[in-house]
Design an enzyme around this catalytic site. Sequence first.
Site, PDB file in Angstrom:
ATOM      1  N   TYR A  27       0.832  -1.207   0.000  1.00  0.00           N
ATOM      2  CA  TYR A  27       0.000   0.000   0.000  1.00  0.00           C
ATOM      3  C   TYR A  27       0.868   1.259   0.000  1.00  0.00           C
ATOM      4  O   TYR A  27       0.559   2.242  -0.682  1.00  0.00           O
ATOM      5  CB  TYR A  27      -0.930   0.001   1.218  1.00  0.00           C
ATOM      6  CG  TYR A  27      -1.743   1.263   1.349  1.00  0.00           C
ATOM      7  CD1 TYR A  27      -2.843   1.489   0.530  1.00  0.00           C
ATOM      8  CD2 TYR A  27      -1.402   2.242   2.275  1.00  0.00           C
ATOM      9  CE1 TYR A  27      -3.584   2.662   0.629  1.00  0.00           C
ATOM     10  CE2 TYR A  27      -2.135   3.409   2.382  1.00  0.00           C
ATOM     11  CZ  TYR A  27      -3.222   3.615   1.561  1.00  0.00           C
ATOM     12  OH  TYR A  27      -3.943   4.774   1.660  1.00  0.00           O
ATOM     13  N   GLU A  28       1.964   1.218   0.764  1.00  0.00           N
ATOM     14  CA  GLU A  28       2.852   2.378   0.865  1.00  0.00           C
ATOM     15  C   GLU A  28       3.875   2.425  -0.267  1.00  0.00           C
ATOM     16  O   GLU A  28       4.766   3.263  -0.262  1.00  0.00           O
ATOM     17  CB  GLU A  28       3.538   2.393   2.231  1.00  0.00           C
ATOM     18  CG  GLU A  28       2.546   2.647   3.356  1.00  0.00           C
ATOM     19  CD  GLU A  28       3.187   2.713   4.734  1.00  0.00           C
ATOM     20  OE1 GLU A  28       4.375   2.362   4.888  1.00  0.00           O
ATOM     21  OE2 GLU A  28       2.471   3.142   5.663  1.00  0.00           O
ATOM     22  N   TYR A  88      -2.672  -1.113  10.293  1.00  0.00           N
ATOM     23  CA  TYR A  88      -3.124  -1.562   8.980  1.00  0.00           C
ATOM     24  C   TYR A  88      -4.449  -2.298   9.122  1.00  0.00           C
ATOM     25  O   TYR A  88      -4.605  -3.132  10.017  1.00  0.00           O
ATOM     26  CB  TYR A  88      -2.092  -2.492   8.340  1.00  0.00           C
ATOM     27  CG  TYR A  88      -2.550  -3.053   7.021  1.00  0.00           C
ATOM     28  CD1 TYR A  88      -2.614  -2.251   5.884  1.00  0.00           C
ATOM     29  CD2 TYR A  88      -2.934  -4.378   6.909  1.00  0.00           C
ATOM     30  CE1 TYR A  88      -3.049  -2.765   4.664  1.00  0.00           C
ATOM     31  CE2 TYR A  88      -3.370  -4.898   5.694  1.00  0.00           C
ATOM     32  CZ  TYR A  88      -3.425  -4.088   4.581  1.00  0.00           C
ATOM     33  OH  TYR A  88      -3.861  -4.585   3.385  1.00  0.00           O
ATOM     34  N   GLY A  97     -15.022   0.334  11.276  1.00  0.00           N
ATOM     35  CA  GLY A  97     -14.607   0.803  12.587  1.00  0.00           C
ATOM     36  C   GLY A  97     -13.437   0.062  13.199  1.00  0.00           C
ATOM     37  O   GLY A  97     -13.085   0.300  14.351  1.00  0.00           O
ATOM     38  N   GLY A  99     -10.105   0.176  12.410  1.00  0.00           N
ATOM     39  CA  GLY A  99      -8.977   1.076  12.668  1.00  0.00           C
ATOM     40  C   GLY A  99      -9.223   1.934  13.894  1.00  0.00           C
ATOM     41  O   GLY A  99      -8.343   2.116  14.736  1.00  0.00           O
ATOM     42  N   ASN A 126      -0.726  10.293   2.222  1.00  0.00           N
ATOM     43  CA  ASN A 126      -1.826   9.417   2.629  1.00  0.00           C
ATOM     44  C   ASN A 126      -2.965  10.236   3.236  1.00  0.00           C
ATOM     45  O   ASN A 126      -3.226  10.184   4.448  1.00  0.00           O
ATOM     46  CB  ASN A 126      -1.313   8.348   3.601  1.00  0.00           C
ATOM     47  CG  ASN A 126      -2.298   7.224   3.788  1.00  0.00           C
ATOM     48  OD1 ASN A 126      -3.470   7.324   3.408  1.00  0.00           O
ATOM     49  ND2 ASN A 126      -1.830   6.152   4.396  1.00  0.00           N
ATOM     50  N   TYR A 133      -7.045  10.221  11.177  1.00  0.00           N
ATOM     51  CA  TYR A 133      -6.355  10.507  12.442  1.00  0.00           C
ATOM     52  C   TYR A 133      -6.817  11.840  13.027  1.00  0.00           C
ATOM     53  O   TYR A 133      -7.035  11.958  14.235  1.00  0.00           O
ATOM     54  CB  TYR A 133      -4.840  10.516  12.238  1.00  0.00           C
ATOM     55  CG  TYR A 133      -4.264   9.189  11.814  1.00  0.00           C
ATOM     56  CD1 TYR A 133      -4.770   7.981  12.295  1.00  0.00           C
ATOM     57  CD2 TYR A 133      -3.205   9.134  10.918  1.00  0.00           C
ATOM     58  CE1 TYR A 133      -4.239   6.767  11.905  1.00  0.00           C
ATOM     59  CE2 TYR A 133      -2.665   7.919  10.522  1.00  0.00           C
ATOM     60  CZ  TYR A 133      -3.186   6.745  11.022  1.00  0.00           C
ATOM     61  OH  TYR A 133      -2.649   5.544  10.628  1.00  0.00           O
TER      62      TYR A 133
END
Length: 162
Positions: A27-28, A88, A97, A99, A126, A133
Amino acid sequence: MPCLNIRPATADDVPTILAFIKELADYEKLPHEVIATEETLRQTLFGTPRYAEVLIGEVDDLPAGFALFFHNYSTWLAKPGLYLEDLYVQPSARGVGLGKALLITLAKLAVERGCGRLEWSVLDWNEPAIQFYQSLGATAMDEWTVNRVTGEALTNLAGRTL
């Protein structure tokens, strides 16, 4: 509504943890940087000493995400902290929900352990993660720049004379 569960990882979870690490690296856009193996994860996460801890996030009893974290220390607060190295959630489990549940569990651990902070890094591109966050109350520390010495540079630095 799916059933969510957060639990501490065990040594039996090492293959799942490694799979999540590789998915996160994909993903990164950094899959070539993963050199972790099941053996090294087992040694560092469940050996003596244990260098980090892992929470497994489950959706309907199936692992769907993880949070890997360790203690750090704030001299200004004179308190320990928790540093979240990796968070992740598999794409198929996003939006339910998980994460948020992992971060809430980490925050509870930090409070229970008398920590002064919970912190982590996020890649500047991202945007979905940054917005997520911030929605939970996180503040970007834009005035700080992460520095890293690794690989040959770390070996060279360690080999210098005092």
